[in-house]
Design an enzyme around this catalytic site. Structure first.
Site, PDB file in Angstrom:
ATOM      1  N   GLN A 181      22.891 -11.763   2.129  1.00 26.86           N
ATOM      2  CA  GLN A 181      22.883 -12.974   2.964  1.00 26.86           C
ATOM      3  C   GLN A 181      24.235 -13.136   3.664  1.00 26.86           C
ATOM      4  O   GLN A 181      24.309 -13.457   4.857  1.00 26.86           O
ATOM      5  CB  GLN A 181      22.579 -14.194   2.082  1.00 26.86           C
ATOM      6  CG  GLN A 181      22.829 -15.536   2.768  1.00 26.86           C
ATOM      7  CD  GLN A 181      22.386 -16.710   1.916  1.00 26.86           C
ATOM      8  OE1 GLN A 181      21.204 -16.973   1.818  1.00 26.86           O
ATOM      9  NE2 GLN A 181      23.322 -17.422   1.307  1.00 26.86           N
TER      10      GLN A 181
ATOM     11  N   LYS B 233      27.479 -13.780  -4.469  1.00 26.55           N
ATOM     12  CA  LYS B 233      26.283 -13.494  -5.272  1.00 26.55           C
ATOM     13  C   LYS B 233      25.120 -13.090  -4.353  1.00 26.55           C
ATOM     14  O   LYS B 233      24.372 -12.175  -4.646  1.00 26.55           O
ATOM     15  CB  LYS B 233      25.904 -14.725  -6.094  1.00 26.55           C
ATOM     16  CG  LYS B 233      24.457 -14.723  -6.464  1.00 26.55           C
ATOM     17  CD  LYS B 233      24.194 -15.108  -7.850  1.00 26.55           C
ATOM     18  CE  LYS B 233      22.744 -14.942  -8.187  1.00 26.55           C
ATOM     19  NZ  LYS B 233      21.841 -15.483  -7.170  1.00 26.55           N
TER      20      LYS B 233
ATOM     21  N   MET C 112      21.158 -25.457  -1.038  1.00 23.07           N
ATOM     22  CA  MET C 112      19.820 -26.003  -1.241  1.00 23.07           C
ATOM     23  C   MET C 112      19.845 -26.966  -2.430  1.00 23.07           C
ATOM     24  O   MET C 112      18.788 -27.299  -2.989  1.00 23.07           O
ATOM     25  CB  MET C 112      18.796 -24.885  -1.463  1.00 23.07           C
ATOM     26  CG  MET C 112      18.707 -23.961  -0.235  1.00 23.07           C
ATOM     27  SD  MET C 112      17.131 -23.103  -0.087  1.00 23.07           S
ATOM     28  CE  MET C 112      17.067 -22.208  -1.612  1.00 23.07           C
ATOM     29  N   GLY C 113      21.044 -27.419  -2.815  1.00 27.76           N
ATOM     30  CA  GLY C 113      21.153 -28.410  -3.888  1.00 27.76           C
ATOM     31  C   GLY C 113      21.038 -27.801  -5.269  1.00 27.76           C
ATOM     32  O   GLY C 113      21.199 -26.590  -5.451  1.00 27.76           O
TER      33      GLY C 113
ATOM     34  N   LEU D 252      23.197 -28.274  -7.663  1.00 27.15           N
ATOM     35  CA  LEU D 252      24.520 -27.649  -7.636  1.00 27.15           C
ATOM     36  C   LEU D 252      24.999 -27.282  -9.033  1.00 27.15           C
ATOM     37  O   LEU D 252      24.850 -28.046  -9.985  1.00 27.15           O
ATOM     38  CB  LEU D 252      25.518 -28.612  -6.976  1.00 27.15           C
ATOM     39  CG  LEU D 252      25.133 -29.052  -5.556  1.00 27.15           C
ATOM     40  CD1 LEU D 252      26.198 -29.984  -4.985  1.00 27.15           C
ATOM     41  CD2 LEU D 252      24.895 -27.875  -4.632  1.00 27.15           C
ATOM     42  N   HIS D 253      25.582 -26.086  -9.129  1.00 29.68           N
ATOM     43  CA  HIS D 253      26.167 -25.615 -10.388  1.00 29.68           C
ATOM     44  C   HIS D 253      27.612 -25.203 -10.115  1.00 29.68           C
ATOM     45  O   HIS D 253      28.115 -25.345  -8.977  1.00 29.68           O
ATOM     46  CB  HIS D 253      25.336 -24.478 -10.968  1.00 29.68           C
ATOM     47  CG  HIS D 253      25.033 -23.379  -9.986  1.00 29.68           C
ATOM     48  ND1 HIS D 253      26.018 -22.591  -9.412  1.00 29.68           N
ATOM     49  CD2 HIS D 253      23.870 -22.958  -9.441  1.00 29.68           C
ATOM     50  CE1 HIS D 253      25.463 -21.728  -8.595  1.00 29.68           C
ATOM     51  NE2 HIS D 253      24.159 -21.932  -8.573  1.00 29.68           N
TER      52      HIS D 253
ATOM     53  N   HIS E  94      28.378 -23.232  -6.895  1.00 28.51           N
ATOM     54  CA  HIS E  94      28.486 -24.030  -5.666  1.00 28.51           C
ATOM     55  C   HIS E  94      29.821 -24.780  -5.631  1.00 28.51           C
ATOM     56  O   HIS E  94      30.456 -24.885  -4.587  1.00 28.51           O
ATOM     57  CB  HIS E  94      27.376 -25.094  -5.605  1.00 28.51           C
ATOM     58  CG  HIS E  94      25.994 -24.561  -5.481  1.00 28.51           C
ATOM     59  ND1 HIS E  94      25.065 -24.667  -6.484  1.00 28.51           N
ATOM     60  CD2 HIS E  94      25.364 -23.939  -4.450  1.00 28.51           C
ATOM     61  CE1 HIS E  94      23.920 -24.141  -6.075  1.00 28.51           C
ATOM     62  NE2 HIS E  94      24.075 -23.685  -4.862  1.00 28.51           N
TER      63      HIS E  94
HETATM   64  O1  PAF Z   1      22.285 -19.602  -0.205  1.00 28.00           O
HETATM   65  C1  PAF Z   1      21.562 -20.611  -0.060  1.00 28.00           C
HETATM   66  O2  PAF Z   1      21.558 -21.537  -0.872  1.00 28.00           O
HETATM   67  C2  PAF Z   1      20.654 -20.709   1.164  1.00 28.00           C
HETATM   68  O3  PAF Z   1      20.136 -19.469   1.497  1.00 28.00           O
HETATM   69  C3  PAF Z   1      21.349 -21.363   2.374  1.00 28.00           C
HETATM   70  C4  PAF Z   1      22.516 -20.523   2.875  1.00 28.00           C
HETATM   71  C5  PAF Z   1      21.821 -22.751   2.017  1.00 28.00           C
HETATM   72  C6  PAF Z   1      20.341 -21.491   3.539  1.00 28.00           C
HETATM   73  O4  PAF Z   1      19.255 -22.294   3.196  1.00 28.00           O
END
Ligand code: PAF
Length: 283
Positions: free
Chosen positions: A155, A151, A30-31, A33-34, A37
């Site tokens: 998910q 983290k 979702m941008g 970025l750190h 990511h």
């Molecule tokens: O982990 C995330 O940043 C979000 O949940 C993802 C996997 C990009 C889905 O929007």
């Protein structure tokens, strides 16, 4: 690095790479970025010829009253970081690329059971939003492999289950959580913390490490340990939603003989909600 913003552009760019027989690794984000990511991107780089990143702040995974409107959007800095990380293709879709008919009555992907516990109990529509967008992104990018961070452990398990049960031809790889020097798990939401809150935030990781040590030293009364951990967080000025010891493989409550466990926590600091987890192995 090529940046594409519409589905047609993405498909053309992917086709070009497929024609060269490239193995494609995908990192959805979702941008904002750190380093966490960028560790995912580095892992993707190490296992594939072509590294595709998406940046899309997915409205469907935010509940009412959550931080959708204020979620940090830092595209120029993200592009620079991805170029530095040697990514090949950045996909920045618009909302109507992902949800052409709008989000109100869109086709959804749901992983029942796992979507309703822990984070799902506090954010009831969150994981359905995640699986719905990740399924779409997988269909658009058609990667060989996709990389997710530990983290967001719940998910990760939900996406693994979705991929298995829907027979999606994509391998899921997990990368360990990246932490600040004081132990705080990296997260875009850390940026919301005021200075005093930032000082308290590493207490989540310390508390999880305490629980891990107790369990690994033979502690068996998990409910008592979870309650003590919540009190420890509250004493440090955090407002815990849960601290929970679960089985690593499926987040079920541990049964006698389970050796691979995990302790997960969510807590609020002011208006910021943070999550973290630590794996536990019983010898
Ligand atoms: O982990 C995330 O940043 C979000 O949940 C993802 C996997 C990009 C889905 O929007």
């Amino acid at each position: 690095m090529e940046t594409v913003s519409r589905t047609a552009g993405l498909r053309a760019a992917i086709r070009k790479r497929r024609a060269r027989d490239c193995r494609i690794a995908f990192v959805p984000t979702m941008g904002n970025l750190h380093a966490g990511h960028l560790r995912l991107v580095a892992h993707a780089r190490s296992i594939a010829d072509c590294v595709v990143i998406s940046i899309f702040v997915n409205p469907l995974q935010f509940g009412a009253g959550e931080d959708l409107a204020g979620y940090p959007r830092t595209l120029a800095a993200d592009q620079a970081a991805l170029m530095e990380a040697d990514a090949d293709l950045l996909f920045v879709p618009a909302e109507d690329d992902i949800y052409p008919g709008g989000i109100a009555a869109t086709t959804t992907v749901v992983v029942p059971g796992l979507n309703a516990i822990l984070e799902g109990a506090h954010r009831p529509t969150h994981f359905d939003g995640v699986t719905t967008v990740v399924a779409r992104l997988f269909n658009m990018v058609q990667p060989d492999v996709a990389v997710f961070g530990e983290k967001d452990y719940q998910q990760l398990l939900i996406i693994r289950r979705m991929v298995t049960e829907l027979c999606m031809p994509v391998a899921i790889e997990a990368v360990a959580t990246v932490r600040e020097a004081d132990g705080l798990a990296m997260s875009s939401r850390n940026g919301y913390l005021r200075a005093r809150e930032r000082g308290r935030a590493p207490q989540i990781y310390r508390t999880l490490l305490d629980v891990k040590a107790r369990v690994e030293n033979g502690g068996k009364d998990y409910p008592a340990m979870e309650a003590a951990a919540c009190r420890q967080l509250a004493a440090a000025g955090l407002d815990p939603d849960y601290v929970s010891i679960r089985r690593q493989s499926d987040l079920a409550s541990p049964a006698a003989g389970d050796r691979a466990l995990i302790v997960l926590a969510a807590a609020r600091l002011g208006t910021t909600r943070l999550i973290d987890n630590v794996k536990i192995s019983i010898s």
